[in-house]
Design a protein around this motif. Sequence first.
Motif, PDB file in Angstrom:
ATOM      1  N   ASP A 193       0.809  -1.212   0.000  1.00 57.57           N
ATOM      2  CA  ASP A 193       0.000   0.000   0.000  1.00 57.57           C
ATOM      3  C   ASP A 193       0.848   1.271   0.000  1.00 57.57           C
ATOM      4  N   ARG A 213       0.263   4.153  -2.695  1.00 55.13           N
ATOM      5  CA  ARG A 213      -1.051   4.794  -2.535  1.00 55.13           C
ATOM      6  C   ARG A 213      -1.063   5.668  -1.284  1.00 55.13           C
ATOM      7  N   GLU A 253     -11.849   0.058   2.503  1.00 56.20           N
ATOM      8  CA  GLU A 253     -12.182  -0.211   1.107  1.00 56.20           C
ATOM      9  C   GLU A 253     -13.694  -0.129   0.929  1.00 56.20           C
ATOM     10  N   ASP A 255     -16.466  -1.258  -1.765  1.00 58.20           N
ATOM     11  CA  ASP A 255     -16.677  -2.123  -2.924  1.00 58.20           C
ATOM     12  C   ASP A 255     -15.351  -2.602  -3.498  1.00 58.20           C
ATOM     13  N   GLY A 256     -14.408  -2.932  -2.607  1.00 61.59           N
ATOM     14  CA  GLY A 256     -13.123  -3.490  -3.010  1.00 61.59           C
ATOM     15  C   GLY A 256     -12.069  -2.497  -3.429  1.00 61.59           C
ATOM     16  N   GLN A 257     -12.382  -1.188  -3.399  1.00 62.03           N
ATOM     17  CA  GLN A 257     -11.438  -0.144  -3.786  1.00 62.03           C
ATOM     18  C   GLN A 257     -10.977   0.628  -2.571  1.00 62.03           C
ATOM     19  N   VAL A 307     -10.146   3.461  -0.124  1.00 66.33           N
ATOM     20  CA  VAL A 307     -10.666   4.819  -0.043  1.00 66.33           C
ATOM     21  C   VAL A 307     -10.091   5.619   1.129  1.00 66.33           C
TER      22      VAL A 307
END
Length: 67
Positions: free
Chosen positions: A12, A15, A59, A61-63, A65
């Motif tokens: 990670d 990001r 996350e 919906d799997g993304q 945030v």
Amino acid sequence: MGLSLRPATAGDSARLLEWRNDPQTRAMAVVQAAVERAAHARWLATRLNDADTLLTIAEEDGQPVGL
């Protein structure tokens, strides 16, 4: 799927650095200077190896945030 949390990992790093150096994030931070990649890598490695620290990635919906 909705909102979920998972442990942060070394994967990670890019990001998290992007989020940290975002202009809006920096404007709200105590230290507003951009963080260099090497300093961020040291910070993240220290946090991930600290038994008293729990970093989680939110996350939706799997993304990813948020941290």
